[in-house]
Design a protein around this motif. Sequence first.
Motif, PDB file in Angstrom:
ATOM      1  N   GLY A 189      56.029  50.257  56.694  1.00  0.00           N
ATOM      2  CA  GLY A 189      56.314  48.835  56.625  1.00  0.00           C
ATOM      3  C   GLY A 189      56.878  48.403  55.288  1.00  0.00           C
ATOM      4  N   ALA A 190      57.413  47.189  55.260  1.00  0.00           N
ATOM      5  CA  ALA A 190      57.961  46.625  54.027  1.00  0.00           C
ATOM      6  C   ALA A 190      56.897  46.515  52.945  1.00  0.00           C
ATOM      7  N   SER A 191      55.637  46.446  53.361  1.00  0.00           N
ATOM      8  CA  SER A 191      54.518  46.361  52.417  1.00  0.00           C
ATOM      9  C   SER A 191      54.199  47.706  51.768  1.00  0.00           C
ATOM     10  N   ARG A 223      52.801  49.994  53.596  1.00  0.00           N
ATOM     11  CA  ARG A 223      51.723  50.506  54.435  1.00  0.00           C
ATOM     12  C   ARG A 223      52.283  51.375  55.561  1.00  0.00           C
ATOM     13  N   ARG A 263      60.449  36.606  54.171  1.00  0.00           N
ATOM     14  CA  ARG A 263      60.277  38.031  53.844  1.00  0.00           C
ATOM     15  C   ARG A 263      61.462  38.764  54.454  1.00  0.00           C
ATOM     16  N   PRO A 269      62.185  46.290  51.804  1.00  0.00           N
ATOM     17  CA  PRO A 269      62.382  44.920  51.309  1.00  0.00           C
ATOM     18  C   PRO A 269      63.731  44.775  50.602  1.00  0.00           C
TER      19      PRO A 269
END
Length: 125
Positions: A43-45, A47, A95, A119
Amino acid sequence: MTDESERAVQAAMDAEFRLLDPEVRASPAHVLELLDPEFSEFGASGRRWDVKSILAVTSGGTVSSESPVQVSEMSGVVLAPGVVHLTYFADNQGRRAWRSSLWRLTETGWRMYFHQATPVASEVE
Protein backbone atom coordinates in the motif's frame (compact mmCIF):
# COMPACT_ATOMS: atom_id res chain seq x y z
CA MET A 1 -3.45 -4.56 -29.66
CA THR A 2 -5.63 -7.45 -30.83
CA ASP A 3 -9.36 -7.58 -30.18
CA GLU A 4 -8.78 -10.36 -27.66
CA SER A 5 -6.16 -8.28 -25.84
CA GLU A 6 -8.43 -5.24 -25.86
CA ARG A 7 -11.27 -7.30 -24.35
CA ALA A 8 -8.95 -8.67 -21.64
CA VAL A 9 -7.68 -5.20 -20.73
CA GLN A 10 -11.23 -3.80 -20.66
CA ALA A 11 -12.43 -6.68 -18.46
CA ALA A 12 -9.58 -6.04 -16.00
CA MET A 13 -10.35 -2.30 -16.01
CA ASP A 14 -14.02 -2.99 -15.36
CA ALA A 15 -13.06 -5.24 -12.43
CA GLU A 16 -10.66 -2.59 -11.07
CA PHE A 17 -13.41 0.04 -11.17
CA ARG A 18 -15.80 -2.35 -9.40
CA LEU A 19 -13.22 -2.90 -6.68
CA LEU A 20 -12.88 0.87 -6.26
CA ASP A 21 -16.66 1.28 -5.91
CA PRO A 22 -17.48 2.10 -2.25
CA GLU A 23 -20.56 -0.14 -2.27
CA VAL A 24 -18.53 -3.10 -3.54
CA ARG A 25 -15.70 -2.42 -1.07
CA ALA A 26 -18.17 -2.42 1.81
CA SER A 27 -19.32 -5.95 0.92
CA PRO A 28 -16.90 -8.75 1.90
CA ALA A 29 -18.64 -11.12 -0.53
CA HIS A 30 -18.14 -8.72 -3.45
CA VAL A 31 -14.52 -8.03 -2.50
CA LEU A 32 -13.83 -11.77 -2.33
CA GLU A 33 -15.22 -12.17 -5.86
CA LEU A 34 -12.57 -9.75 -7.13
CA LEU A 35 -9.49 -10.67 -5.09
CA ASP A 36 -7.42 -13.72 -5.90
CA PRO A 37 -6.97 -16.05 -2.89
CA GLU A 38 -3.21 -15.36 -3.20
CA PHE A 39 -3.70 -11.58 -3.37
CA SER A 40 -1.09 -9.28 -1.87
CA GLU A 41 -0.59 -5.53 -1.89
CA PHE A 42 2.07 -3.02 -1.00
CA GLY A 43 0.00 0.00 0.00
CA ALA A 44 0.84 3.68 -0.28
CA SER A 45 1.35 3.61 3.50
CA GLY A 46 4.13 1.06 3.10
CA ARG A 47 1.98 -1.61 4.71
CA ARG A 48 1.70 -5.08 3.21
CA TRP A 49 -1.87 -6.33 2.76
CA ASP A 50 -3.46 -9.70 2.06
CA VAL A 51 -7.07 -10.81 1.57
CA LYS A 52 -7.75 -11.12 5.30
CA SER A 53 -6.38 -7.67 6.18
CA ILE A 54 -8.18 -6.01 3.25
CA LEU A 55 -11.48 -7.57 4.33
CA ALA A 56 -10.96 -6.39 7.91
CA VAL A 57 -10.61 -2.79 6.74
CA THR A 58 -13.22 -2.69 4.00
CA SER A 59 -15.92 -4.48 5.98
CA GLY A 60 -15.27 -2.39 9.10
CA GLY A 61 -17.41 0.51 7.91
CA THR A 62 -14.43 2.72 7.06
CA VAL A 63 -15.14 3.00 3.33
CA SER A 64 -16.69 6.39 2.55
CA SER A 65 -19.33 6.43 -0.17
CA GLU A 66 -19.36 10.23 -0.11
CA SER A 67 -15.88 10.63 -1.60
CA PRO A 68 -15.14 7.90 -4.11
CA VAL A 69 -11.60 7.48 -5.42
CA GLN A 70 -10.96 9.66 -8.46
CA VAL A 71 -9.13 7.72 -11.18
CA SER A 72 -7.33 9.01 -14.27
CA GLU A 73 -4.78 7.87 -16.83
CA MET A 74 -5.74 4.20 -16.57
CA SER A 75 -4.12 1.97 -19.13
CA GLY A 76 -3.40 -1.71 -19.43
CA VAL A 77 -1.42 -4.32 -21.28
CA VAL A 78 -1.69 -8.07 -21.60
CA LEU A 79 1.48 -9.63 -20.18
CA ALA A 80 0.52 -13.21 -21.04
CA PRO A 81 -2.73 -14.99 -21.88
CA GLY A 82 -5.04 -14.35 -18.92
CA VAL A 83 -2.73 -11.83 -17.21
CA VAL A 84 -3.28 -8.06 -17.43
CA HIS A 85 -1.21 -5.26 -15.91
CA LEU A 86 -3.05 -1.99 -15.20
CA THR A 87 -1.57 1.35 -14.16
CA TYR A 88 -3.39 4.53 -13.18
CA PHE A 89 -3.38 7.64 -11.04
CA ALA A 90 -5.73 7.77 -8.03
CA ASP A 91 -6.77 10.58 -5.74
CA ASN A 92 -8.49 9.39 -2.59
CA GLN A 93 -9.54 12.50 -0.66
CA GLY A 94 -6.20 14.21 -1.32
CA ARG A 95 -4.07 11.08 -0.90
CA ARG A 96 -2.60 10.82 -4.37
CA ALA A 97 -0.77 7.75 -5.68
CA TRP A 98 0.26 5.95 -8.83
CA ARG A 99 -1.25 2.48 -8.74
CA SER A 100 -0.36 -0.76 -10.45
CA SER A 101 -2.44 -3.95 -10.49
CA LEU A 102 -1.96 -7.44 -11.86
CA TRP A 103 -5.17 -9.22 -12.80
CA ARG A 104 -5.46 -12.86 -13.77
CA LEU A 105 -8.30 -14.70 -15.40
CA THR A 106 -9.61 -17.60 -13.32
CA GLU A 107 -12.49 -20.02 -13.71
CA THR A 108 -14.67 -17.51 -11.84
CA GLY A 109 -13.55 -14.41 -13.76
CA TRP A 110 -10.90 -11.70 -13.47
CA ARG A 111 -9.31 -11.44 -10.03
CA MET A 112 -6.69 -9.07 -8.69
CA TYR A 113 -3.51 -10.97 -7.87
CA PHE A 114 -1.23 -8.07 -6.87
CA HIS A 115 -1.54 -4.33 -6.27
CA GLN A 116 0.96 -1.60 -5.44
CA ALA A 117 0.46 2.07 -4.65
CA THR A 118 3.27 4.60 -4.75
CA PRO A 119 2.54 7.99 -3.17
CA VAL A 120 2.95 11.00 -5.42
CA ALA A 121 5.73 13.33 -4.41
CA SER A 122 4.51 16.70 -3.20
CA GLU A 123 6.99 18.56 -5.37
CA VAL A 124 8.65 17.92 -8.71
CA GLU A 125 12.23 16.66 -8.43
